[in-house]
Motif scaffolding. Sequence first.
Motif, short mmCIF file in Angstrom:
data_model
loop_
_atom_site.label_atom_id
_atom_site.label_comp_id
_atom_site.label_asym_id
_atom_site.label_seq_id
_atom_site.Cartn_x
_atom_site.Cartn_y
_atom_site.Cartn_z
N PRO A 180 0.84 -1.21 0.00
CA PRO A 180 0.00 0.00 0.00
C PRO A 180 0.87 1.26 0.00
O PRO A 180 1.90 1.31 0.69
CB PRO A 180 -0.79 -0.11 1.31
N LEU A 181 0.48 2.26 -0.76
CA LEU A 181 1.17 3.54 -0.69
C LEU A 181 1.09 4.08 0.73
O LEU A 181 0.04 3.98 1.37
CB LEU A 181 0.52 4.54 -1.66
N VAL A 219 6.36 4.88 1.32
CA VAL A 219 6.39 4.51 -0.10
C VAL A 219 5.46 5.45 -0.86
O VAL A 219 4.36 5.76 -0.40
CB VAL A 219 5.93 3.05 -0.29
N THR A 220 5.90 5.93 -2.02
CA THR A 220 5.10 6.81 -2.86
C THR A 220 4.87 6.17 -4.22
O THR A 220 5.36 5.07 -4.50
CB THR A 220 5.78 8.17 -3.05
N VAL A 384 -0.02 8.75 3.87
CA VAL A 384 -0.17 8.98 2.44
C VAL A 384 0.16 10.44 2.13
O VAL A 384 -0.54 11.35 2.58
CB VAL A 384 -1.61 8.64 1.99
N LEU A 385 1.21 10.65 1.37
CA LEU A 385 1.61 12.01 1.00
C LEU A 385 0.64 12.59 -0.01
O LEU A 385 0.14 11.89 -0.90
CB LEU A 385 3.03 12.01 0.44
N ARG A 435 0.37 18.28 4.03
CA ARG A 435 1.38 17.45 3.39
C ARG A 435 1.01 15.97 3.34
O ARG A 435 1.45 15.25 2.45
CB ARG A 435 2.73 17.60 4.11
N HIS A 436 0.18 15.51 4.30
CA HIS A 436 -0.11 14.09 4.34
C HIS A 436 -1.40 13.79 5.09
O HIS A 436 -1.93 14.65 5.81
CB HIS A 436 1.04 13.30 4.97
N VAL A 437 -1.88 12.57 4.90
CA VAL A 437 -3.01 12.03 5.66
C VAL A 437 -2.57 10.69 6.23
O VAL A 437 -2.04 9.84 5.51
CB VAL A 437 -4.26 11.83 4.76
N VAL A 438 -2.78 10.51 7.54
CA VAL A 438 -2.44 9.24 8.20
C VAL A 438 -3.72 8.47 8.47
O VAL A 438 -4.70 9.01 8.98
CB VAL A 438 -1.69 9.49 9.53
#
Length: 442
Positions: A180-181, A219-220, A384-385, A435-438
């Motif tokens: 998973p990204l 990971v992106t 997730v960036l 910048r991101h979502v966790v």
Amino acid sequence: MDIKELQKIMQENGVVGAGGAGFPTYMKLTDKAEIILMNCAECEPLLKLHRQLLEKHAYEIMKTFDMVAETVGASQAIIGIKKSYVQTINALNQHIEEFPRVKMHLLDEVYPMGDEVVLIYEATGRVVRPGGLPIEQGVAVFNVETLYNVYRAVEEHKPVTCKYVSVVAEVENPVTVKVPLGCTLEEVVAQAGGTTVKDPVYFVGGPMMGRIGNGSDPVTKTTNAILVLPKDHVIVMKKQRTSSIDLKRAASICCHCHTCTDLCPRHNLGHPIDPAMFMMAASNQDFRNVNPYINSAFCSSCGVCEMYACPQSLAPRTLLADMKGGLRKAGIRPPQGVQPKPVQESREYRKVPEERLMARLGLTRYDKDAPLQEELVNVSKVKVLLSQHIGAPAQAIVNVGDMVTEGQMIAQPAQGLSVGIHATISGKVTEVTDRHVVIARN
């Protein structure tokens, strides 16, 4: 399907170049494309996932490739693939008669064959001008995993939520996994059965153009490989050098042999990049002629000069990259409208054999099978960036505490060049920033 409809599907489903800088794929769709190219050149040593994925899903990817060609009105669809990828070529040959527009162009085992400017010349004979885009030559290039993501978006209505990553070198069982990204590099490496050296270094990407990463890095969409290396490996040591010291070393020991320029792939295609002239000027702080500095903008950072050509182990690529960054920061744009010189007649004799490159970099013993595993790795949390692509970061549309399901859009495309970002696992949103979502799994 028309171009606008396919563009919308790609943008909303988050399809970007699955490698390199992550250029949003929808922007490559245009009726100016006379030829479309599939890049299966596996540009860097030790990387295997594109040939593996194309062998495993040959029909689906070829069908999508042909569909893209039909949508943009391209007359040719060429698969650029190294002739040594025999199993993948055999898989393609089983279906190629079903797609009259599609043909293969077999490539030599040299580096950097996967550089799209090099690939375009090898497969079509067309030269992209310095600083120009492939579409100016009527060509659009897509890599294998990108096309597979287009297939999943169009045929299965699934957005990009996972990534194939090869884990190689100092690991128990080299492998290519589907993750998973937003999972961590450590979680990916764990799928290879653990590391075989003390204090391993995670080198993200290929050995020539990659970077040193941390185990906690997410990971992106552009993470293709993780090379696990000992901390004293030559590649790691080169990456950790200091530019100021590299410049002093150049002033002290550069013998002006010109080998860096002689073997430069872009120089040999007629681009005005000349690492030898740059090294001479920079190491002597000679600013009478600014062209060597300005033309650093045309360096592709392939690393041939630094990692293979220089007999003194100097760092032209690193110093050129520093110069490019400095020019950008100063607001100095690359020269516009520069036309390439004729392709060097000696180019064919100045290609870098990949086998010799691996030997010089101490990588030959790591060139082992890394079987592709299709089962998605299970993780408990992802970060997730919102910017995994060139252009504007996606804009979060979820809040802390929201429950989301895998594949649900969590960030919408921003204005301008941008794509959607989706939940890569089902669970609860625990953090949202610009910048991101966790997301934590239930």
